[in-house]
Write a protein that holds these residues in place. Sequence first.
Motif, PDB file in Angstrom:
ATOM      1  N   ASN A  96       0.855  -1.185   0.000  1.00 42.30           N
ATOM      2  CA  ASN A  96       0.000   0.000   0.000  1.00 42.30           C
ATOM      3  C   ASN A  96       0.896   1.242   0.000  1.00 42.30           C
ATOM      4  O   ASN A  96       1.444   1.634   1.031  1.00 42.30           O
ATOM      5  CB  ASN A  96      -0.915  -0.034   1.243  1.00 42.30           C
ATOM      6  N   SER A  98       0.298   4.368  -0.267  1.00 39.92           N
ATOM      7  CA  SER A  98      -0.032   5.547   0.550  1.00 39.92           C
ATOM      8  C   SER A  98       0.265   5.285   2.024  1.00 39.92           C
ATOM      9  O   SER A  98       0.608   6.206   2.769  1.00 39.92           O
ATOM     10  CB  SER A  98      -1.470   6.026   0.335  1.00 39.92           C
ATOM     11  N   LEU A  99       0.198   4.027   2.459  1.00 39.73           N
ATOM     12  CA  LEU A  99       0.637   3.701   3.821  1.00 39.73           C
ATOM     13  C   LEU A  99       2.158   3.894   3.941  1.00 39.73           C
ATOM     14  O   LEU A  99       2.648   4.550   4.862  1.00 39.73           O
ATOM     15  CB  LEU A  99       0.255   2.253   4.172  1.00 39.73           C
ATOM     16  N   LEU A 102       3.242   7.524   4.308  1.00 40.27           N
ATOM     17  CA  LEU A 102       2.947   8.299   5.525  1.00 40.27           C
ATOM     18  C   LEU A 102       4.249   8.523   6.278  1.00 40.27           C
ATOM     19  O   LEU A 102       5.095   7.632   6.317  1.00 40.27           O
ATOM     20  CB  LEU A 102       2.021   7.512   6.451  1.00 40.27           C
TER      21      LEU A 102
END
Length: 547
Positions: A96, A98-99, A102
């Motif tokens: 993922n 976008s994880l 972060l």
Amino acid sequence: MGRPHLPLISPLLFAALLLFAASWKAVALPLSTSSRWIVDEEGRRVKLACVNWVAHLEGVVAEGLSKQPLDSISQKVGEMGFNCVRLTWPLFLATNDSLAALTVRQSFRGLGLLESISGFQSNNPSLVDLPLIEAYQAVVKSLGDNNIMVILDNHISKPGWCCSSFDGNGFFGDQYFNPDLWVKGLAKMATLFNGVPNVVGMSLRNELRGARQSKADWYRYMERGAEAVHAANPDVLVVMSGLSYDKDLSFIRDRPVNLSFTGKVVFEIHWYGFSDSRAWVDGNPNQVCGAVVGNIMRMSGFLLDSGWPLFMSEFGVDQRGTNANDNRYFSCFMGLAAELDLDWALWTLVGSYYLREGVVGMNEYYGALNWDWCEARNSSFLQRVSAIQSPFRGPGVSDRRTHKIIFHPLTGLCVVRKNLLDPLTLGPCTDSEAWYYSTTNKGLTIKGTYFCLQAQELGKPARLGIICGDPNSRWDPISDSKMHLSAQTGNGSSVCLDVDIATNTLVTNECKCLSRDKGCDPASQWFKLVDSTRSRPFSGRQGIRVV
Ligand SMILES: *[C@@H]1O[C@H](CO)[C@@H](O)[C@H](O)[C@H]1NC(C)=O
Ligand SMILES: *[C@@H]1O[C@H](CO)[C@@H](O)[C@H](O)[C@H]1NC(C)=O
Ligand SMILES: *[C@@H]1O[C@H](CO)[C@@H](O)[C@H](O)[C@H]1NC(C)=O
Ligand SMILES: *[C@@H]1O[C@H](CO)[C@@H](O)[C@H](O)[C@H]1NC(C)=O
């Protein structure tokens, strides 16, 4: 909070460890396998003596970095005698984007962990605004800078505490466990760490479990996962875990894994006190140890004799010493781990978690470090574990012929003697005599001498003598645990080898807990005759040199 740096452990032990560190033998990477041994480029055995470092919980950040600077934690790993870390990661970190993008700060903020942010900011200012994947890489790098090897362990898919049979992360096809995504994630991590020399292995998936598990799917997907990792990074060991929470690899006996490559596969298993529920306190420890070890040998231990390395990648106890079930299990564990000279990873390094199962700052009583990650939680526990940190045998360990050492699992020490006529005592296994055990006359002799171990009288020291072969020098491994060494005194009563803890001398006492007694604890009388090829004194601590 401005607390002065305390010494990790007692100054004396610390000095001893430094001495050890100085004599670390450099390992030539990458690693591979040779029958049951993990070996380096020169074919010398490398014993994995790892500790688990958790980075798979909701925050997806290696624990502890709000408490101490990264480099000082990595350094402590080495000072405690570990040469390797099993570093966990959740699949979604790799799949993922976008994880993975972060930042640490954003991840913590999303969980309301404001105190962790400020602790992180002051201890690791250069990491707090890194994306999670880069923070993970920074941990691997820091371990490498401190000569610590790393096994990347895919612990779960969806970040969070592991493991239950109903968490949707247990087996291929579960809610969060899409096999195709998993293979993709493994390949991605293998690629990311290709060329990072201290990453020596990848554990495909932690503790497969739950209603969906099947042998057919185990072969189908584990073989795919293994091929994907190897294709992306042929340097790493591929670590394959079993079914039922990593307890069951029995099926390999009937059907070996079918892979396109050789010399890289290691199997892993887990064994805790609670793996057998409350059996240790609900039963007689000799019987429970005998039964549980027999089961482990059937479920996975047989792999060693079939030419596969077996990595005990999780074990551990409540280090406060207050859990009787754990305490009884642990003496049995230490006996087996020494006898088989297993590769292993202690659960866990973690002193406390940012957030675990909804609790902020949860203390980890199984952790090697204390709550603030500053000192060892229990230095006597670590001292005991240090007995199995160096290899006893295997290719290149030393050129000495195989002999026995008499290991005492309760203390992590071995039978040693200072001078010929002094009573035998317990001391570091690195100072152990080379013993010879005769299966015909059951004598325990010091190799190259006429001296054998003799029982004298009940409650009195066991000594060396030269009249060998009488019942007082015939040592039978008795009880279901086979860890009592029994002989007869001059007047014909049966006694067991024991340790007088106050004087640290080897004595013989009445044999403990041989019957069905559940209330008594035989561990002071448990000994293991362990095969060793070490020379004496032995300093075989192994570390890597990453240039
Ligand atoms: C990916 O991670 C982001 C950030 O944590 C999350 O909001 C999103 O739901 C995740 N996507 C998937 C498919 O899990
Ligand atoms: C092993 O795998 C190869 C390639 O997938 C296949 O051709 C072969 O038949 C397999 N062997 C066995 C014994 O299953
Ligand atoms: C360390 O472990 C030992 C043995 O289990 C126990 O007796 C002792 O109290 C523990 N020490 C600490 C500081 O927890
Ligand atoms: C042997 O001597 C011990 C005392 O040293 C005594 O307790 C025991 O009963 C004796 N055993 C026999 C078989 O006579």
